[in-house]
Motif scaffolding. Structure first.
Motif, mmCIF file in Angstrom:
data_model
loop_
_atom_site.group_PDB
_atom_site.id
_atom_site.type_symbol
_atom_site.label_atom_id
_atom_site.label_comp_id
_atom_site.label_asym_id
_atom_site.label_seq_id
_atom_site.Cartn_x
_atom_site.Cartn_y
_atom_site.Cartn_z
ATOM 1 N N GLU A 19 -3.218 -3.302 -0.438
ATOM 2 C CA GLU A 19 -2.631 -2.195 -1.205
ATOM 3 C C GLU A 19 -1.586 -2.752 -2.164
ATOM 4 O O GLU A 19 -1.205 -3.934 -2.071
ATOM 5 C CB GLU A 19 -1.997 -1.164 -0.256
ATOM 6 C CG GLU A 19 -3.048 -0.453 0.598
ATOM 7 C CD GLU A 19 -2.485 0.588 1.544
ATOM 8 O OE1 GLU A 19 -1.279 0.548 1.855
ATOM 9 O OE2 GLU A 19 -3.279 1.442 1.974
ATOM 10 N N ASN A 21 0.931 -0.226 -3.507
ATOM 11 C CA ASN A 21 1.709 0.977 -3.818
ATOM 12 C C ASN A 21 3.184 0.877 -3.479
ATOM 13 O O ASN A 21 3.927 1.820 -3.728
ATOM 14 C CB ASN A 21 1.090 2.192 -3.107
ATOM 15 C CG ASN A 21 1.006 2.015 -1.599
ATOM 16 O OD1 ASN A 21 0.799 0.902 -1.114
ATOM 17 N ND2 ASN A 21 1.172 3.094 -0.865
ATOM 18 N N HIS A 22 3.632 -0.245 -2.938
ATOM 19 C CA HIS A 22 5.057 -0.420 -2.651
ATOM 20 C C HIS A 22 5.551 -1.625 -3.440
ATOM 21 O O HIS A 22 5.116 -2.756 -3.201
ATOM 22 C CB HIS A 22 5.302 -0.624 -1.161
ATOM 23 C CG HIS A 22 4.892 0.547 -0.314
ATOM 24 N ND1 HIS A 22 5.405 1.812 -0.486
ATOM 25 C CD2 HIS A 22 3.997 0.644 0.704
ATOM 26 C CE1 HIS A 22 4.857 2.638 0.399
ATOM 27 N NE2 HIS A 22 3.994 1.948 1.130
ATOM 28 N N PHE A 30 -0.418 -6.535 -1.223
ATOM 29 C CA PHE A 30 -0.005 -6.921 0.127
ATOM 30 C C PHE A 30 -1.040 -6.376 1.092
ATOM 31 O O PHE A 30 -1.901 -5.561 0.712
ATOM 32 C CB PHE A 30 1.391 -6.364 0.454
ATOM 33 C CG PHE A 30 1.501 -4.868 0.308
ATOM 34 C CD1 PHE A 30 1.152 -4.016 1.342
ATOM 35 C CD2 PHE A 30 1.942 -4.306 -0.891
ATOM 36 C CE1 PHE A 30 1.226 -2.637 1.192
ATOM 37 C CE2 PHE A 30 2.025 -2.920 -1.051
ATOM 38 C CZ PHE A 30 1.664 -2.083 -0.007
ATOM 39 N N ASN A 32 -1.745 -4.082 4.296
ATOM 40 C CA ASN A 32 -1.334 -3.025 5.216
ATOM 41 C C ASN A 32 -2.215 -3.151 6.454
ATOM 42 O O ASN A 32 -3.398 -2.829 6.424
ATOM 43 C CB ASN A 32 -1.511 -1.675 4.519
ATOM 44 C CG ASN A 32 -1.354 -0.487 5.450
ATOM 45 O OD1 ASN A 32 -1.217 -0.640 6.661
ATOM 46 N ND2 ASN A 32 -1.399 0.703 4.873
ATOM 47 N N TYR A 33 -1.629 -3.684 7.532
ATOM 48 C CA TYR A 33 -2.343 -3.779 8.803
ATOM 49 C C TYR A 33 -2.727 -2.378 9.279
ATOM 50 O O TYR A 33 -1.896 -1.454 9.242
ATOM 51 C CB TYR A 33 -1.428 -4.361 9.881
ATOM 52 C CG TYR A 33 -1.199 -5.841 9.915
ATOM 53 C CD1 TYR A 33 -0.343 -6.460 9.002
ATOM 54 C CD2 TYR A 33 -1.778 -6.628 10.906
ATOM 55 C CE1 TYR A 33 -0.093 -7.825 9.077
ATOM 56 C CE2 TYR A 33 -1.529 -7.995 10.994
ATOM 57 C CZ TYR A 33 -0.689 -8.575 10.074
ATOM 58 O OH TYR A 33 -0.439 -9.923 10.162
ATOM 59 N N ASN A 35 -2.984 0.431 11.977
ATOM 60 C CA ASN A 35 -2.001 0.722 13.018
ATOM 61 C C ASN A 35 -2.679 0.684 14.389
ATOM 62 O O ASN A 35 -2.966 1.719 15.003
ATOM 63 C CB ASN A 35 -1.339 2.086 12.762
ATOM 64 C CG ASN A 35 -0.619 2.121 11.419
ATOM 65 O OD1 ASN A 35 -0.983 2.867 10.526
ATOM 66 N ND2 ASN A 35 0.387 1.286 11.251
ATOM 67 N N ARG A 66 7.694 -4.418 14.567
ATOM 68 C CA ARG A 66 6.232 -4.597 14.510
ATOM 69 C C ARG A 66 5.900 -6.049 14.855
ATOM 70 O O ARG A 66 5.664 -6.867 13.956
ATOM 71 C CB ARG A 66 5.725 -4.263 13.107
ATOM 72 C CG ARG A 66 5.996 -2.799 12.706
ATOM 73 C CD ARG A 66 4.727 -2.095 12.483
ATOM 74 N NE ARG A 66 4.943 -0.691 12.165
ATOM 75 C CZ ARG A 66 4.249 -0.020 11.261
ATOM 76 N NH1 ARG A 66 3.333 -0.645 10.538
ATOM 77 N NH2 ARG A 66 4.459 1.257 11.073
ATOM 78 N N TRP A 89 9.735 0.448 2.649
ATOM 79 C CA TRP A 89 8.504 -0.315 2.410
ATOM 80 C C TRP A 89 8.611 -1.180 1.153
ATOM 81 O O TRP A 89 7.835 -2.121 0.971
ATOM 82 C CB TRP A 89 7.294 0.619 2.308
ATOM 83 C CG TRP A 89 6.940 1.277 3.609
ATOM 84 C CD1 TRP A 89 7.071 2.600 3.931
ATOM 85 C CD2 TRP A 89 6.407 0.639 4.785
ATOM 86 N NE1 TRP A 89 6.657 2.820 5.225
ATOM 87 C CE2 TRP A 89 6.243 1.642 5.765
ATOM 88 C CE3 TRP A 89 6.052 -0.672 5.099
ATOM 89 C CZ2 TRP A 89 5.738 1.366 7.043
ATOM 90 C CZ3 TRP A 89 5.552 -0.947 6.372
ATOM 91 C CH2 TRP A 89 5.402 0.061 7.320
ATOM 92 N N ASN A 120 3.840 -4.652 6.730
ATOM 93 C CA ASN A 120 3.113 -4.990 5.510
ATOM 94 C C ASN A 120 3.387 -6.459 5.177
ATOM 95 O O ASN A 120 4.534 -6.913 5.223
ATOM 96 C CB ASN A 120 3.528 -4.080 4.360
ATOM 97 C CG ASN A 120 2.962 -2.679 4.489
ATOM 98 O OD1 ASN A 120 2.124 -2.411 5.369
ATOM 99 N ND2 ASN A 120 3.414 -1.774 3.639
HETATM 100 C C1 GCU Z 1 2.805 4.032 5.329
HETATM 101 C C2 GCU Z 1 3.023 3.000 4.241
HETATM 102 C C3 GCU Z 1 2.107 1.801 4.445
HETATM 103 C C4 GCU Z 1 2.312 1.253 5.844
HETATM 104 C C5 GCU Z 1 2.065 2.352 6.856
HETATM 105 C C6 GCU Z 1 2.303 1.888 8.280
HETATM 106 O O1 GCU Z 1 1.530 4.595 5.213
HETATM 107 O O2 GCU Z 1 2.778 3.585 2.967
HETATM 108 O O3 GCU Z 1 2.358 0.814 3.457
HETATM 109 O O4 GCU Z 1 1.476 0.164 6.074
HETATM 110 O O5 GCU Z 1 2.931 3.451 6.617
HETATM 111 O O6 GCU Z 1 3.055 2.533 8.987
HETATM 112 O O7 GCU Z 1 1.755 0.867 8.690
#
Ligand code: GCU
Length: 137
Positions: A19, A21-22, A30, A32-33, A35, A66, A89, A120
């Motif tokens: 993604e 967006n941050h 980057f 985004n693992y 969850n 995390r 983020w 992230n």
């Molecule tokens: C949000 C955030 C993500 C992040 C995600 C998370 O959605 O925008 O960038 O990875 O939370 O909690 O893992």
């Protein structure tokens, strides 16, 4: 050897998405693992044999740690490393672990160990060192 950067978005990703967006990331994005336990990013790194300081640039916009387990070619390297909240983020910080690398190919994997997944992940920096006595900071 000099430090080398490896972008997370160029690595092997299992249960995660690239993604952008941050703001504040380097490269083109980057990771985004997802969850969940077991999501990972795995970088393929060529290095000399010996210790290396391995630095992850990451963001965690939550209040919860995390943690990640680090392995090299499937061998335990650094277990239960914490990646606490960074405040937002878009706030990126670094954390360094000391890993023992082999000559040639090293599959350096950072695996999430909680249901929140990993932080992230922006970039890995690998800095081989001849000094194996000072702990990384
Ligand atoms: C949000 C955030 C993500 C992040 C995600 C998370 O959605 O925008 O960038 O990875 O939370 O909690 O893992």
């Amino acid at each position: 050897a000099a430090p080398t950067d490896y972008q997370a978005e160029d690595a092997t990703i299992s249960q995660g998405v690239v993604e952008s967006n941050h703001a504040g990331f380097t490269g083109t994005g980057f990771v985004n693992y997802d969850n969940l336990v077991g999501s990972y990013v795995e970088w393929t790194v060529s290095a000399p044999a010996g210790p290396a300081d391995v630095t992850l640039r990451y963001a965690n916009g939550t209040a919860a740690n995390r943690p990640l387990d680090w392995t090299v070619n499937g061998q335990a390297g650094a277990v239960g490393i914490t990646y606490p909240g960074t405040g937002a983020w878009t706030t990126w910080q670094t954390k360094t672990v000391r890993l023992q690398l082999v000559a040639g190919v090293n599959k350096i994997r950072a695996r999430a160990t909680t249901a929140d997944g990993g932080p992230n992940a922006d970039r890995l920096t690998v800095n081989p060192t001849t000094n194996d006595t000072n702990p990384p900071s």
